[in-house]
Motif scaffolding. Structure first.
Motif, PDB file in Angstrom:
ATOM      1  N   SER A 170      30.201 -27.338 -34.579  1.00  0.00           N
ATOM      2  CA  SER A 170      30.259 -28.003 -33.280  1.00  0.00           C
ATOM      3  C   SER A 170      29.400 -29.261 -33.321  1.00  0.00           C
ATOM      4  O   SER A 170      28.170 -29.193 -33.274  1.00  0.00           O
ATOM      5  N   ASP A 171      30.060 -30.412 -33.466  1.00  0.00           N
ATOM      6  CA  ASP A 171      29.364 -31.685 -33.301  1.00  0.00           C
ATOM      7  C   ASP A 171      29.625 -32.169 -31.875  1.00  0.00           C
ATOM      8  O   ASP A 171      30.265 -31.484 -31.079  1.00  0.00           O
ATOM      9  N   MET A 172      29.145 -33.349 -31.536  1.00  0.00           N
ATOM     10  CA  MET A 172      29.280 -33.814 -30.154  1.00  0.00           C
ATOM     11  C   MET A 172      30.740 -34.037 -29.776  1.00  0.00           C
ATOM     12  O   MET A 172      31.151 -33.743 -28.640  1.00  0.00           O
ATOM     13  N   PHE A 173      31.559 -34.520 -30.704  1.00  0.00           N
ATOM     14  CA  PHE A 173      32.984 -34.736 -30.440  1.00  0.00           C
ATOM     15  C   PHE A 173      33.654 -33.410 -30.065  1.00  0.00           C
ATOM     16  O   PHE A 173      34.341 -33.301 -29.045  1.00  0.00           O
ATOM     17  N   SER A 174      33.419 -32.394 -30.873  1.00  0.00           N
ATOM     18  CA  SER A 174      33.993 -31.074 -30.619  1.00  0.00           C
ATOM     19  C   SER A 174      33.480 -30.481 -29.315  1.00  0.00           C
ATOM     20  O   SER A 174      34.254 -29.970 -28.491  1.00  0.00           O
TER      21      SER A 174
ATOM     22  N   GLY B   7      51.052 -33.895 -31.791  1.00  0.00           N
ATOM     23  CA  GLY B   7      50.437 -34.879 -30.906  1.00  0.00           C
ATOM     24  C   GLY B   7      51.417 -35.843 -30.279  1.00  0.00           C
ATOM     25  O   GLY B   7      51.041 -36.645 -29.434  1.00  0.00           O
ATOM     26  N   ALA B   8      52.688 -35.793 -30.704  1.00  0.00           N
ATOM     27  CA  ALA B   8      53.778 -36.607 -30.132  1.00  0.00           C
ATOM     28  C   ALA B   8      53.602 -38.091 -30.402  1.00  0.00           C
ATOM     29  O   ALA B   8      53.571 -38.914 -29.484  1.00  0.00           O
ATOM     30  N   ILE B   9      53.502 -38.462 -31.687  1.00  0.00           N
ATOM     31  CA  ILE B   9      53.486 -39.876 -32.039  1.00  0.00           C
ATOM     32  C   ILE B   9      54.908 -40.303 -32.423  1.00  0.00           C
ATOM     33  O   ILE B   9      55.771 -39.473 -32.690  1.00  0.00           O
ATOM     34  N   PHE B  10      55.137 -41.606 -32.433  1.00  0.00           N
ATOM     35  CA  PHE B  10      56.443 -42.157 -32.799  1.00  0.00           C
ATOM     36  C   PHE B  10      56.716 -41.874 -34.274  1.00  0.00           C
ATOM     37  O   PHE B  10      55.834 -42.061 -35.112  1.00  0.00           O
TER      38      PHE B  10
ATOM     39  N   VAL C 236      46.042 -34.881 -31.567  1.00  0.00           N
ATOM     40  CA  VAL C 236      45.273 -36.128 -31.690  1.00  0.00           C
ATOM     41  C   VAL C 236      43.909 -35.848 -32.314  1.00  0.00           C
ATOM     42  O   VAL C 236      43.433 -36.590 -33.186  1.00  0.00           O
ATOM     43  N   TYR C 237      43.274 -34.757 -31.876  1.00  0.00           N
ATOM     44  CA  TYR C 237      41.974 -34.382 -32.458  1.00  0.00           C
ATOM     45  C   TYR C 237      42.108 -34.130 -33.955  1.00  0.00           C
ATOM     46  O   TYR C 237      41.261 -34.578 -34.747  1.00  0.00           O
ATOM     47  N   ALA C 238      43.155 -33.401 -34.360  1.00  0.00           N
ATOM     48  CA  ALA C 238      43.331 -33.059 -35.772  1.00  0.00           C
ATOM     49  C   ALA C 238      43.526 -34.314 -36.626  1.00  0.00           C
ATOM     50  O   ALA C 238      42.975 -34.425 -37.730  1.00  0.00           O
ATOM     51  N   ILE C 239      44.312 -35.271 -36.114  1.00  0.00           N
ATOM     52  CA  ILE C 239      44.479 -36.542 -36.829  1.00  0.00           C
ATOM     53  C   ILE C 239      43.139 -37.257 -36.936  1.00  0.00           C
ATOM     54  O   ILE C 239      42.755 -37.752 -38.006  1.00  0.00           O
ATOM     55  N   THR C 240      42.422 -37.311 -35.827  1.00  0.00           N
ATOM     56  CA  THR C 240      41.133 -38.005 -35.802  1.00  0.00           C
ATOM     57  C   THR C 240      40.154 -37.377 -36.785  1.00  0.00           C
ATOM     58  O   THR C 240      39.476 -38.080 -37.552  1.00  0.00           O
TER      59      THR C 240
ATOM     60  N   TYR D  29      35.955 -41.801 -25.785  1.00  0.00           N
ATOM     61  CA  TYR D  29      35.842 -41.936 -24.327  1.00  0.00           C
ATOM     62  C   TYR D  29      37.223 -41.860 -23.675  1.00  0.00           C
ATOM     63  O   TYR D  29      37.425 -41.177 -22.657  1.00  0.00           O
ATOM     64  N   TYR D  30      38.184 -42.548 -24.266  1.00  0.00           N
ATOM     65  CA  TYR D  30      39.526 -42.602 -23.676  1.00  0.00           C
ATOM     66  C   TYR D  30      40.249 -41.260 -23.809  1.00  0.00           C
ATOM     67  O   TYR D  30      41.038 -40.887 -22.936  1.00  0.00           O
ATOM     68  N   LEU D  31      39.973 -40.530 -24.887  1.00  0.00           N
ATOM     69  CA  LEU D  31      40.590 -39.213 -25.069  1.00  0.00           C
ATOM     70  C   LEU D  31      40.180 -38.276 -23.935  1.00  0.00           C
ATOM     71  O   LEU D  31      41.026 -37.598 -23.330  1.00  0.00           O
ATOM     72  N   ILE D  32      38.889 -38.238 -23.631  1.00  0.00           N
ATOM     73  CA  ILE D  32      38.410 -37.354 -22.550  1.00  0.00           C
ATOM     74  C   ILE D  32      38.910 -37.858 -21.200  1.00  0.00           C
ATOM     75  O   ILE D  32      39.324 -37.068 -20.336  1.00  0.00           O
ATOM     76  N   HIS D  33      38.899 -39.184 -21.016  1.00  0.00           N
ATOM     77  CA  HIS D  33      39.460 -39.758 -19.782  1.00  0.00           C
ATOM     78  C   HIS D  33      40.908 -39.329 -19.586  1.00  0.00           C
ATOM     79  O   HIS D  33      41.307 -38.930 -18.485  1.00  0.00           O
TER      80      HIS D  33
END
Length: 494
Positions: free
Chosen positions: A74-78, A220-223, A253-257, A328-332
């Motif tokens: 568990s890091d801050m992102f997680s 994640g539903a990317i093109f 999206v998280y998994a890609i990141t 920031y935008y992911l959580i938003h």
């Protein structure tokens, strides 16, 4: 204290198991679900504070030393994503009390939600690539129940597509993990990063990276892999749509990141350039869909696709500004999508339709709903000082810093498309004269649905206005993503 990171996974799982014994007792299910989510939220907030004060938290299951045992990290992102997930689920469950229907509640609705949260939080927390697959399957099995709950014809038709796509995606996931293991010889994410660095990411690893992008891109539903999402997400009831729209694509999206910042980082000119191009095409495709439809659900669903592209564009920059903006935008986006889906659910409840052409004049009878929706719409479009503004600004800044000015301009232009698409809902639904008499609805039900909806909008406002206090947490999350050694040292320090 080190086991604290397991609590947001174990608590929902425990309560889901307990709820299986109260199938017919809806009130008991509601109360136990809220208690379970509240306890999980306390644990996750405690976890965020612990990670902030003490750094990355790890635990290797079975007392095996890393990298041989399955490590939970568990890091801050997680930790931020886990906390946001539980918070949103709490309010969507409250919203469900008056909107999902008792018959669906009796058919394991709440256990399915808690099992899905178990899988989502596990996926955010695991430090083992095969364990990530296991948690993906946990959340997907729960989602299969939720998407067919009620057994309407449209649900059953779309569920077949949803299940088939995810089964194929899961098979590809296992194949990708097998290829990676055959080359690297380990499943620990931190150890994978070390091993790839030692061999300097040869061409075969870059090919595997693209295979992982395809796997997670489907989820994640990317093109161009988003084809399944608009129909599948529009089929279930609004509370399920809100859960799916706010949470499920974000796991992909998280998994890609995570993979593209932790171990596929030695051939950026190929892998991340490919990710960047796909992210921009995803934004364009989402914008076209958001303008093409006059259906409330479809407009917001295509805005999910736009947001996925924006976040991944930030990740592809591999610089501090882009990564802070992406986090920031992911959580938003999780917050604002949940708020918008429950709000359009209220509009559909009032009007009896999701077709914009059959609406009008709601501002005269439901003014508070109109203005709350407008605030949420402005937040989605990134009007300052609301939460969508800062994340997108940082992503655009990261794009200019990485000499991707064209991509940054595309993102700025997409903000106008997003604003146009959501303002169109406001104009059609709330302005003008009613096109037909409104169905008779319960004022008590309307108020009960408005409370969690308003709470989600208020939280999204606070997230934007309180950005100054939140940015240290975003910076901590971005630092781990831009400097993999922080994550590796925390996991392999023993």
């Amino acid at each position: 204290m080190i086991n604290l990171l397991l609590f947001p996974i174990i608590i929902p799982f425990f309560f889901a198991m307990v709820l299986l014994f109260f199938k017919e007792q809806v009130v008991v299910q509601r109360v136990l679900t809220l208690i379970g989510l509240a306890l999980s939220l306390v644990a996750s907030c405690w976890l965020v504070a612990t990670v902030k004060a003490e750094g990355i938290q790890t635990v290797t299951l079975g007392s095996w030393p890393a990298p041989f045992g399955i490590t939970m990290v568990s890091d801050m992102f997680s930790a931020l994503l886990v906390t946001t997930t539980i918070l949103l689920t709490f309010f969507i469950v409250l919203y469900s009390f008056k909107s999902i229907g008792v018959e669906r509640e009796k058919f394991f609705y709440y256990p399915a939600i808690l099992f899905m949260i178990t899988g989502i939080n596990g996926a955010f927390t695991t430090g083992d690539i095969f364990n990530l697959f296991v948690f993906f399957e946990v959340l997907l099995i729960a989602s299969y129940l939720l998407i067919v709950l009620g057994g309407e014809k449209r649900q059953l038709r779309e569920s077949i597509k949803y299940i088939l796509v995810n089964v194929i995606s899961s098979a590809l996931f296992v194949i990708a993990v097998a290829y990676l293991y055959s080359v690297i010889g380990t499943l620990s994410m931190a150890d994978i990063s070390v091993k790839i660095a030692e061999i300097n990411q040869p061409g075969i690893i870059s090919v595997i990276a693209i295979l992982f992008l395809i796997v997670f891109g489907i989820k994640g539903a990317i093109f161009p892999l988003y084809f399944w999402l608009p129909g599948s997400y529009a089929a279930p009831p609004i509370p399920v749509l809100a859960l799916f729209g706010a949470l499920l694509t974000k796991v992909g999206v998280y998994a890609i990141t995570r993979t593209y910042t932790l171990f596929f980082v030695h051939d950026i000119a190929f892998t991340h350039q490919f990710l960047l191009v796909l992210s921009l095409l995803t934004i364009v495709a989402g914008c076209i869909g958001a303008l093409a439809y006059f259906d409330l659900k479809q407009i917001i669903i295509y805005n999910i696709i736009i947001a996925v592209g924006v976040i991944l564009f930030g990740v592809a920059q591999m610089n501090t500004s882009g990564m802070e903006g992406a986090v920031y935008y992911l959580i938003h986006d999780m917050l604002i999508k949940a708020a918008l889906f429950v709000l359009i659910g209220i509009i559909i409840f009032i009007t009896g339709t999701s077709n914009l052409r059959e609406m009008g004049g709601l501002i005269k009878t439901h003014a508070s709903l109109g203005w709350i929706y407008l605030i949420a719409a402005f937040g989605l479009a990134g009007i300052p000082p609301l939460s969508g503004f800062l994340g997108k600004l940082l992503i655009v800044k990261g794009g200019f810093e990485a000499d991707h000015a064209v991509g940054s301009i595309v993102i700025l232009a997409s903000s106008l498309i997003v604003l146009l698409s959501v303002i169109r809902i406001f104009i059609y639904a709330f302005w003008g004269e009613p096109t037909q008499p409104l169905p008779v609805t319960s004022k008590g039900t309307y108020r009960a649905m408005m409370i969690p909806s308003v709470a989600l909008v208020v939280i999204s406002i606070a997230y934007g206005v309180g950005a100054e206090w939140l940015m240290p947490y975003m910076s901590d999350a971005a630092n781990v993503l831009t400097d993999p050694s922080i994550y590796i040292d925390a996991v392999l320090k023993e």
